[in-house]
Design an enzyme around this catalytic site. Structure first.
Site, short mmCIF file in Angstrom:
data_model
loop_
_atom_site.label_atom_id
_atom_site.label_comp_id
_atom_site.label_asym_id
_atom_site.label_seq_id
_atom_site.Cartn_x
_atom_site.Cartn_y
_atom_site.Cartn_z
N HIS A 1 -11.45 -7.21 -12.98
CA HIS A 1 -12.14 -6.14 -12.27
C HIS A 1 -13.40 -6.66 -11.60
CE1 HIS A 1 -13.16 -1.99 -11.25
NE2 HIS A 1 -14.41 -2.41 -11.41
N HIS B 1 -10.35 -5.24 -3.13
CA HIS B 1 -9.02 -5.43 -2.56
C HIS B 1 -9.13 -5.78 -1.09
CE1 HIS B 1 -10.10 -1.15 -2.30
NE2 HIS B 1 -9.42 -1.11 -1.16
N HIS C 1 -6.90 -5.64 2.42
CA HIS C 1 -5.74 -5.10 3.12
C HIS C 1 -5.20 -6.19 4.03
CE1 HIS C 1 -6.91 -0.74 2.40
NE2 HIS C 1 -8.09 -1.30 2.27
N ASP D 1 0.86 -1.19 0.00
CA ASP D 1 0.00 0.00 0.00
C ASP D 1 0.89 1.24 0.00
OD1 ASP D 1 -3.21 0.50 1.04
OD2 ASP D 1 -1.80 2.19 1.11
N ASN E 1 -12.85 -3.03 2.80
CA ASN E 1 -13.87 -2.00 2.94
C ASN E 1 -14.78 -2.08 1.73
OD1 ASN E 1 -12.61 -0.96 5.32
ND2 ASN E 1 -11.11 0.08 4.03
N HIS F 1 -12.23 -1.25 -6.87
CA HIS F 1 -11.75 -2.53 -7.41
C HIS F 1 -11.46 -3.37 -6.18
CE1 HIS F 1 -9.03 -4.82 -10.49
NE2 HIS F 1 -8.95 -5.49 -9.33
N GLY G 1 -15.67 3.23 3.82
CA GLY G 1 -14.39 3.85 3.49
C GLY G 1 -13.70 3.28 2.28
P1 5GP Z 1 -9.71 1.54 0.48
O1 5GP Z 1 -9.70 2.92 1.07
O2 5GP Z 1 -10.47 1.53 -0.83
O3 5GP Z 1 -10.14 0.47 1.41
O4 5GP Z 1 -8.20 1.20 0.16
C1 5GP Z 1 -7.52 1.75 -0.92
C2 5GP Z 1 -6.06 1.68 -0.58
O5 5GP Z 1 -5.32 1.89 -1.76
C3 5GP Z 1 -5.60 2.73 0.43
O6 5GP Z 1 -5.05 2.10 1.57
C4 5GP Z 1 -4.57 3.56 -0.35
O7 5GP Z 1 -3.48 3.96 0.45
C5 5GP Z 1 -4.16 2.61 -1.45
N1 5GP Z 1 -3.74 3.26 -2.68
C6 5GP Z 1 -4.38 4.29 -3.31
N2 5GP Z 1 -3.72 4.62 -4.45
C7 5GP Z 1 -2.65 3.78 -4.53
C8 5GP Z 1 -1.59 3.63 -5.49
O8 5GP Z 1 -1.51 4.34 -6.51
N3 5GP Z 1 -0.67 2.67 -5.24
C9 5GP Z 1 -0.74 1.86 -4.13
N4 5GP Z 1 0.21 0.95 -3.97
N5 5GP Z 1 -1.73 1.97 -3.22
C10 5GP Z 1 -2.67 2.92 -3.41
ZN ZN Z 2 -10.33 -2.42 -11.77
#
Ligand code: 5GP
Ligand code: ZN
Length: 112
Positions: A45, A98, A100, A29, A85, A96, A91
Protein backbone atom coordinates in the site's frame (compact mmCIF):
# COMPACT_ATOMS: atom_id res chain seq x y z
CA UNK A 1 -6.95 -1.23 6.14
CA UNK A 2 -10.10 -0.51 4.17
CA UNK A 3 -8.48 -0.13 0.76
CA UNK A 4 -10.15 -1.35 -2.43
CA UNK A 5 -6.92 -2.13 -4.26
CA UNK A 6 -5.38 -3.91 -1.23
CA UNK A 7 -8.52 -6.08 -1.31
CA UNK A 8 -7.93 -6.78 -5.01
CA UNK A 9 -4.29 -7.71 -4.21
CA UNK A 10 -5.32 -10.16 -1.50
CA UNK A 11 -8.15 -11.63 -3.59
CA UNK A 12 -11.01 -10.39 -1.39
CA UNK A 13 -12.36 -8.54 -4.44
CA UNK A 14 -12.02 -10.25 -7.83
CA UNK A 15 -10.28 -8.61 -10.78
CA UNK A 16 -9.51 -9.39 -14.39
CA UNK A 17 -5.75 -9.92 -14.08
CA UNK A 18 -3.39 -9.01 -16.90
CA UNK A 19 -0.06 -9.51 -15.12
CA UNK A 20 1.15 -10.46 -11.66
CA UNK A 21 4.47 -11.00 -9.94
CA UNK A 22 5.75 -10.69 -6.37
CA UNK A 23 5.47 -6.90 -6.18
CA UNK A 24 3.19 -5.72 -9.02
CA UNK A 25 -0.36 -6.46 -10.13
CA UNK A 26 -1.99 -5.32 -13.38
CA UNK A 27 -5.71 -5.73 -14.04
CA UNK A 28 -8.37 -4.34 -16.34
CA UNK A 29 -10.15 -1.19 -15.20
CA UNK A 30 -13.80 -1.90 -14.38
CA UNK A 31 -14.90 1.27 -16.19
CA UNK A 32 -12.59 1.54 -19.22
CA UNK A 33 -11.96 4.94 -20.80
CA UNK A 34 -10.19 3.40 -23.81
CA UNK A 35 -10.27 0.06 -25.67
CA UNK A 36 -7.27 -0.95 -23.52
CA UNK A 37 -7.41 0.37 -19.94
CA UNK A 38 -5.22 -1.48 -17.49
CA UNK A 39 -4.37 -0.45 -13.92
CA UNK A 40 -0.87 -1.19 -12.61
CA UNK A 41 -0.42 -1.15 -8.86
CA UNK A 42 2.23 -2.01 -6.28
CA UNK A 43 1.12 -4.88 -4.06
CA UNK A 44 2.23 -2.89 -1.02
CA UNK A 45 0.00 0.00 0.00
CA UNK A 46 1.35 3.36 -1.18
CA UNK A 47 -1.31 6.08 -1.02
CA UNK A 48 -0.36 8.11 -4.08
CA UNK A 49 2.54 9.45 -6.15
CA UNK A 50 3.09 12.02 -3.39
CA UNK A 51 4.26 9.16 -1.14
CA UNK A 52 6.98 7.85 -3.48
CA UNK A 53 10.43 8.03 -1.90
CA UNK A 54 13.84 6.38 -1.89
CA UNK A 55 12.52 3.47 0.13
CA UNK A 56 9.70 2.44 -2.22
CA UNK A 57 10.61 3.80 -5.67
CA UNK A 58 12.04 0.48 -6.87
CA UNK A 59 8.51 -0.89 -7.23
CA UNK A 60 7.53 2.18 -9.25
CA UNK A 61 10.45 1.58 -11.62
CA UNK A 62 9.31 -2.02 -11.91
CA UNK A 63 5.73 -0.92 -12.69
CA UNK A 64 7.07 1.05 -15.66
CA UNK A 65 9.05 -1.97 -16.88
CA UNK A 66 5.87 -4.03 -16.69
CA UNK A 67 3.86 -1.35 -18.51
CA UNK A 68 6.34 -1.36 -21.40
CA UNK A 69 6.36 -5.16 -21.48
CA UNK A 70 2.54 -5.30 -21.63
CA UNK A 71 2.54 -2.67 -24.41
CA UNK A 72 5.00 -4.72 -26.47
CA UNK A 73 3.29 -8.05 -25.83
CA UNK A 74 -0.20 -6.71 -26.58
CA UNK A 75 1.01 -4.90 -29.71
CA UNK A 76 0.32 -1.27 -28.82
CA UNK A 77 3.87 -0.12 -28.08
CA UNK A 78 3.61 2.51 -30.84
CA UNK A 79 0.86 4.45 -29.04
CA UNK A 80 -0.26 4.46 -25.45
CA UNK A 81 -0.65 6.70 -22.43
CA UNK A 82 0.25 6.20 -18.75
CA UNK A 83 -1.46 8.44 -16.18
CA UNK A 84 -1.48 8.63 -12.40
CA UNK A 85 -3.99 10.95 -10.76
CA UNK A 86 -2.62 12.24 -7.46
CA UNK A 87 -5.00 13.79 -4.96
CA UNK A 88 -8.62 14.87 -5.07
CA UNK A 89 -8.14 17.83 -7.41
CA UNK A 90 -6.50 15.54 -9.98
CA UNK A 91 -9.39 13.07 -9.71
CA UNK A 92 -7.77 10.32 -7.64
CA UNK A 93 -10.70 8.26 -6.38
CA UNK A 94 -8.81 5.20 -5.05
CA UNK A 95 -6.14 6.11 -2.52
CA UNK A 96 -3.74 3.30 -3.45
CA UNK A 97 -1.08 4.27 -5.99
CA UNK A 98 -2.05 3.19 -9.50
CA UNK A 99 -1.04 3.93 -13.05
CA UNK A 100 -3.63 3.89 -15.82
CA UNK A 101 -2.20 2.26 -18.97
CA UNK A 102 -4.45 3.18 -21.88
CA UNK A 103 -4.32 2.42 -25.60
CA UNK A 104 -6.44 1.70 -28.64
CA UNK A 105 -7.59 5.21 -29.48
CA UNK A 106 -6.17 8.69 -30.04
CA UNK A 107 -5.61 10.80 -26.91
CA UNK A 108 -5.93 14.58 -26.81
CA UNK A 109 -3.32 16.82 -25.21
CA UNK A 110 -3.26 18.64 -22.87
CA UNK A 111 -5.50 16.34 -20.84
CA UNK A 112 -8.48 18.11 -19.29
P1 5GP B 1 -8.56 7.12 -10.17
O1 5GP B 1 -9.90 7.78 -10.37
O2 5GP B 1 -8.26 6.98 -8.69
O3 5GP B 1 -7.44 7.73 -10.94
O4 5GP B 1 -8.70 5.67 -10.77
C1 5GP B 1 -9.39 4.65 -10.12
C2 5GP B 1 -9.80 3.68 -11.18
O5 5GP B 1 -10.19 2.47 -10.56
C3 5GP B 1 -10.99 4.13 -12.04
O6 5GP B 1 -10.60 4.19 -13.40
C4 5GP B 1 -12.06 3.08 -11.76
O7 5GP B 1 -12.82 2.76 -12.91
C5 5GP B 1 -11.25 1.90 -11.27
N1 5GP B 1 -11.95 1.03 -10.34
C6 5GP B 1 -12.70 1.43 -9.27
N2 5GP B 1 -13.17 0.34 -8.61
C7 5GP B 1 -12.71 -0.75 -9.28
C8 5GP B 1 -12.86 -2.16 -9.08
O8 5GP B 1 -13.52 -2.64 -8.13
N3 5GP B 1 -12.25 -2.98 -9.97
C9 5GP B 1 -11.51 -2.49 -11.02
N4 5GP B 1 -10.96 -3.37 -11.84
N5 5GP B 1 -11.34 -1.17 -11.23
C10 5GP B 1 -11.93 -0.31 -10.38
ZN1 ZN C 1 -4.11 -0.26 -0.58
Amino acid sequence: MDCLFCKIVNGEIPSSKVYEDDTVLAFNDINPEAPVHILLIPKTHITSMAEINGENSIVVAHIFEVAAQIAREKGFADGFRVVSNCGDSAGQTVKHLHFHLMAGRDFGWPAG
